[in-house]
Write an enzyme that holds these catalytic residues in place. Structure first.
Site, PDB file in Angstrom:
ATOM      1  N   LYS A 119     -15.394  40.567  24.208  1.00  0.00           N
ATOM      2  CA  LYS A 119     -15.592  39.128  24.041  1.00  0.00           C
ATOM      3  C   LYS A 119     -16.818  38.858  24.687  1.00  0.00           C
ATOM      4  O   LYS A 119     -16.918  38.992  25.870  1.00  0.00           O
ATOM      5  CB  LYS A 119     -14.277  38.463  24.732  1.00  0.00           C
ATOM      6  N   LYS A 292      -8.106  41.419  17.080  1.00  0.00           N
ATOM      7  CA  LYS A 292      -7.764  40.982  15.791  1.00  0.00           C
ATOM      8  C   LYS A 292      -7.196  41.677  14.660  1.00  0.00           C
ATOM      9  O   LYS A 292      -7.577  42.933  14.488  1.00  0.00           O
ATOM     10  CB  LYS A 292      -9.060  40.034  15.354  1.00  0.00           C
ATOM     11  N   CYS A 413     -31.946  16.159  59.330  1.00  0.00           N
ATOM     12  CA  CYS A 413     -32.579  15.033  59.866  1.00  0.00           C
ATOM     13  C   CYS A 413     -32.275  14.814  61.372  1.00  0.00           C
ATOM     14  O   CYS A 413     -33.041  14.066  62.134  1.00  0.00           O
ATOM     15  CB  CYS A 413     -32.417  13.804  59.214  1.00  0.00           C
ATOM     16  N   CYS A 428     -23.790  12.596  56.985  1.00  0.00           N
ATOM     17  CA  CYS A 428     -24.884  12.237  57.653  1.00  0.00           C
ATOM     18  C   CYS A 428     -24.908  10.738  57.443  1.00  0.00           C
ATOM     19  O   CYS A 428     -24.818  10.489  56.289  1.00  0.00           O
ATOM     20  CB  CYS A 428     -26.206  12.880  57.121  1.00  0.00           C
TER      21      CYS A 428
HETATM   22  S1  IVH Z   1     -13.110  36.150  17.075  1.00  0.00           S
HETATM   23  C1  IVH Z   1     -10.634  32.113  15.372  1.00  0.00           C
HETATM   24  N1  IVH Z   1     -14.380  37.878  18.511  1.00  0.00           N
HETATM   25  O1  IVH Z   1     -14.651  33.546  22.084  1.00  0.00           O
HETATM   26  C2  IVH Z   1     -11.585  32.663  16.402  1.00  0.00           C
HETATM   27  N2  IVH Z   1     -14.594  35.602  19.090  1.00  0.00           N
HETATM   28  O2  IVH Z   1     -12.519  32.078  23.514  1.00  0.00           O
HETATM   29  C3  IVH Z   1     -11.824  33.914  16.148  1.00  0.00           C
HETATM   30  N3  IVH Z   1     -15.860  35.161  20.968  1.00  0.00           N
HETATM   31  O3  IVH Z   1     -14.106  31.037  19.535  1.00  0.00           O
HETATM   32  C4  IVH Z   1     -12.789  34.462  17.109  1.00  0.00           C
HETATM   33  N4  IVH Z   1     -16.517  37.292  21.212  1.00  0.00           N
HETATM   34  O4  IVH Z   1     -16.590  31.944  20.057  1.00  0.00           O
HETATM   35  C5  IVH Z   1     -14.155  36.545  18.182  1.00  0.00           C
HETATM   36  N5  IVH Z   1     -15.562  39.528  19.570  1.00  0.00           N
HETATM   37  C6  IVH Z   1     -15.189  38.122  19.350  1.00  0.00           C
HETATM   38  C7  IVH Z   1     -15.818  37.121  20.185  1.00  0.00           C
HETATM   39  C8  IVH Z   1     -15.275  35.891  20.205  1.00  0.00           C
HETATM   40  C9  IVH Z   1     -16.695  36.059  21.740  1.00  0.00           C
HETATM   41  C10 IVH Z   1     -15.654  33.689  21.099  1.00  0.00           C
HETATM   42  C11 IVH Z   1     -15.577  32.963  20.097  1.00  0.00           C
HETATM   43  C12 IVH Z   1     -14.320  32.264  20.216  1.00  0.00           C
HETATM   44  C13 IVH Z   1     -14.017  32.109  21.591  1.00  0.00           C
HETATM   45  C14 IVH Z   1     -12.620  32.070  22.025  1.00  0.00           C
END
Ligand code: IVH
Length: 671
Positions: A119, A292, A413, A428
């Site tokens: 992330k 995901k 000061c 202050c």
């Molecule tokens: S998938 C429907 N993959 O984190 C949204 N997001 O906190 C699917 N982000 O909105 C997002 N790294 O902007 C995805 N490897 C990653 C990510 C990622 C950072 C961000 C993204 C998302 C936010 C959510």
């Protein structure tokens, strides 16, 4: 190479430059291009080739060395082809397991493959390529409409103007713009050397960079882009995210360097743990793992909750904790004179950077946690925020630790301090305290207030130490002569600063009110006051009672405002600002809040997944004189149904209530 060949090349390059500049202007500044991207790229490529062949032609101001035209006045808005959503966060492995089990229930009997990825702690952007050419890059904005930051994104080396190979007709990709950890460190070191304010963390500085109106500033920032999603796609069919990643590789777009494909919870948890070990070596900050579903069909089946997809989840890593020694407790003087204790630490490396300061909030907290100078403490850093003290190692005390006491005098000061009866704060009370003055000037000139560019921390410091400004009205008495006495201040920056000061005179009243730094009065209250009173004089003449009758203004704030305007010194300050010609509200226009005919008296029920949180949509309706109800009845005028709408939609159908899609609703808003 012959003379004539060079001469021809020179003439052609000059012509190409002129044409490209003109097209840049039409594209970036007028947002009205007159040639196709393909034609533009042909001109551009011809110039690049000429410049490569005749390096003496590669002038520094050639459009090939820059992107786009002049700095934009403001960003254009872009409506995303598909909404940009957020993710649900979890902090425990159990929640990841539960998430996967929920998915298994939603997709009974199916094998579920998921992808685990870092992330990236950056700024979400969406890029649209048409026939391989970058059409735009936009920020998330409200998820539906974002800022057009194409010029800025194009300064990032990972971002091609043109995709490699045979690209699909339409390709919308999502990702994060980040600032490299190393680049961030270097940038802050440079800024410290120049006396400029430091950025809090790489994410903020990436966000700040993308918001710059001048792409030339952005080009100097060490930014990168990592993609992690496919939005709209036309001219090509893919079935899984894995295939999407391959497509990104094929067309030359950067995606995360490490991904895991997992088929069960054990594999998912193993991937998350492995990523935690690897992530500190990545060029960018990561604050978690995203898990995901791979198959797009399964994603569609799993659907969305009101906020986020059910097919993905973000696992956030625990903030890092480390031990260090508390060397001292320093005091910072705020703009209202509040003394805030700050922990000075033995520098320690945590979550990717070395820290030497931690927040302590106030004296009470220090006493409650029994934090003593010389203690070994544990600090925690979540993301890149300033770390907090979470634990004191009492067993490690040697007896030489000292209990902290708030001083009787201001550390800057030497004036007396007073304990604020309403709060735990110690202040202050010397209105002329230079530390307070610095903070007041900084606040006044800040982006959220009067927005005077060039009047940052370093310049304010100079103005105060050289006694060029004794209060905020002093800003408007500055001239080129006075500013020239400041070392290393060139003619150009003086002209720019004076122009910015001049411009600030016509800022709306609420900015001035906020800038004055009246105790307890923030930006929102300032807007409320400006909207209610329209001019500063009306506000100054208001009694405390009258102020309190305004909905959003409470007793404490009303008293503070009344006190501020009944102070002789403040009165004199305001008169000086008036003499300098600042807008006291006369120039502002207020839209009367009339109800929208189509909405007035209507009752709405909002259901399903929409591109914006329901509360925000409700606000839009309320602001136009409509009402929002929780359930559908005969009295309901409209049901606004997003994706995956269920029972309420059914009920609306049986009762014959008018059902609107989000786009119909938006249309109604706009007309
Ligand atoms: S998938 C429907 N993959 O984190 C949204 N997001 O906190 C699917 N982000 O909105 C997002 N790294 O902007 C995805 N490897 C990653 C990510 C990622 C950072 C961000 C993204 C998302 C936010 C959510």
């Amino acid at each position: 190479m012959s003379e004539t060949e060079l001469k021809h090349a020179k003439a052609r390059a000059a012509q190409l430059r002129r044409e490209i500049e003109e097209h840049n202007r039409r594209y970036y500044e007028d947002a009205a291009p007159t040639i196709s991207d393909r034609e533009y790229d042909a001109l551009y490529r011809e110039l690049v080739e000429l410049e490569q062949k005749f390096p003496e032609l590669a002038l520094r101001d050639s459009p090939t060395q820059r992107v786009g035209g002049k700095p934009l006045e403001h960003f254009a808005q872009i409506t995303h082809r598909t909404p940009m959503l957020s993710l649900e966060n979890t902090y425990s492995e159990e929640e990841v397991v539960e998430w996967f089990q929920r998915l298994q229930k939603l997709l009974p009997g199916q094998e579920i493959t998921v992808v685990v990825e870092p992330k990236v702690d950056g700024v979400a952007v969406s890029l649209l390529f048409e026939n391989g050419a970058l059409k735009y890059a936009a920020t998330r904005g409200d998820g539906r409409v974002g800022d057009d930051v194409t010029q800025n994104v194009l300064t990032i080396r990972d971002v091609p103007r043109q995709l490699r190979g045979h690209a699909p007709r339409v390709l919308e990709v999502r990702g994060e713009v980040f600032m490299t950890k190393q680049g961030f460190k270097k940038l802050n070191e440079d800024r410290a050397a120049e006396g400029l304010p430091l950025f809090a963390n790489p994410r903020n500085s990436a966000a700040g960079s993308l918001k710059q109106l001048d792409p030339e500033t952005v080009r100097k920032r060490p930014l990168g882009l990592v993609l992690h999603g496919i939005g709209a796609l036309e001219g090509l069919e893919i079935e899984t995210y894995g295939e999407g990643l391959k497509l990104l590789d094929k067309v030359g777009l950067q995606r995360s360097e490490k991904t895991w494909t997992c088929k069960n919870v054990d594999e998912i948890l193993a991937a998350i743990r492995e990523l935690d070990k690897l992530r500190h070596d990545f060029a960018y900050e990561t604050d978690g793992a995203v898990v995901k579903v791979d198959s797009f069909t399964q994603r569609e089946k799993a659907g969305f909750t009101s906020k986020a997809p059910r097919w993905a989840i973000a696992y956030k890593y625990e903030p890092e904790r480390v031990e260090t020694k508390l060397l001292d407790i320093l005091l910072q003087v705020g703009r209202t004179g509040t003394l805030t204790p700050v922990a000075a630490l033995e520098p320690v490396f945590v979550s990717g950077s070395t820290v030497a300061r931690a927040t302590l909030h106030n004296e009470e907290e220090i006493a409650r946690k029994d934090i003593r100078i010389g203690d070994i403490i544990v600090i925690e850093k979540a993301g890149e925020v300033i770390p907090a003290v979470v634990e004191v190692k009492r067993e490690r005390r040697t007896g030489s630790e000292r209990v902290f006491k708030m001083p009787e005098r201001c550390p800057t000061c030497g004036g007396s301090v007073m304990r604020d009866p309403e709060q735990v704060a110690v202040r202050c009370i010397n209105a002329a305290c230079p530390a307070q003055l610095r903070r007041r000037l900084e606040h006044f000139a800040s982006r959220g207030a009067m927005d005077i560019e060039g009047l940052g921390e370093a310049m304010v410091d100079q103005l105060v130490s050289r006694e060029l400004a004794h209060d905020v009205s002093g800003i408007y008495k500055l001239d080129a002569e006075k500013l020239a006495t400041i070392p290393r201040t060139g003619e150009k920056s003086i002209t720019n600063l004076l122009a910015a000061i001049e411009q600030s005179k016509s800022r709306p009243l609420w900015r001035l009110l906020f800038g004055l730094g009246i105790l307890h009065v923030g930006a929102t209250a300032s807007r409320t006051l400006a909207e209610h009173f329209h001019t500063l004089d009306n506000l100054m003449n208001a009694s405390a009672d009258e102020l309190q009758r305004i909905n959003e203004i409470g007793e404490v704030m009303a008293a503070s405002i009344h006190r501020f305007f009944n102070d002789e010194q403040n009165d004199a300050l305001i008169e000086r600002l008036r003499e300098s010609g600042l807008n006291f509200g006369e120039k502002d226009k207020y839209e009367p809040k009339t109800a929208d005919e189509k909405f007035a008296g209507t009752t709405w029920v909002i259901t399903g997944t929409l591109s914006q949180p329901r509360e925000e949509i409700a606000e839009l309706i309320l602001a136009r004189g409509g009402k929002v109800a929780a359930s559908v009845s005969k009295k309901t005028s409209y049901v606004l149904a997003g994706d995956e709408a269920g029972g309420k939609l059914e009920k609306a159908k049986t009762l014959g209530v008018r059902i609107l899609s989000e786009s119909e609703f938006r249309e109604m808003l706009n007309h």
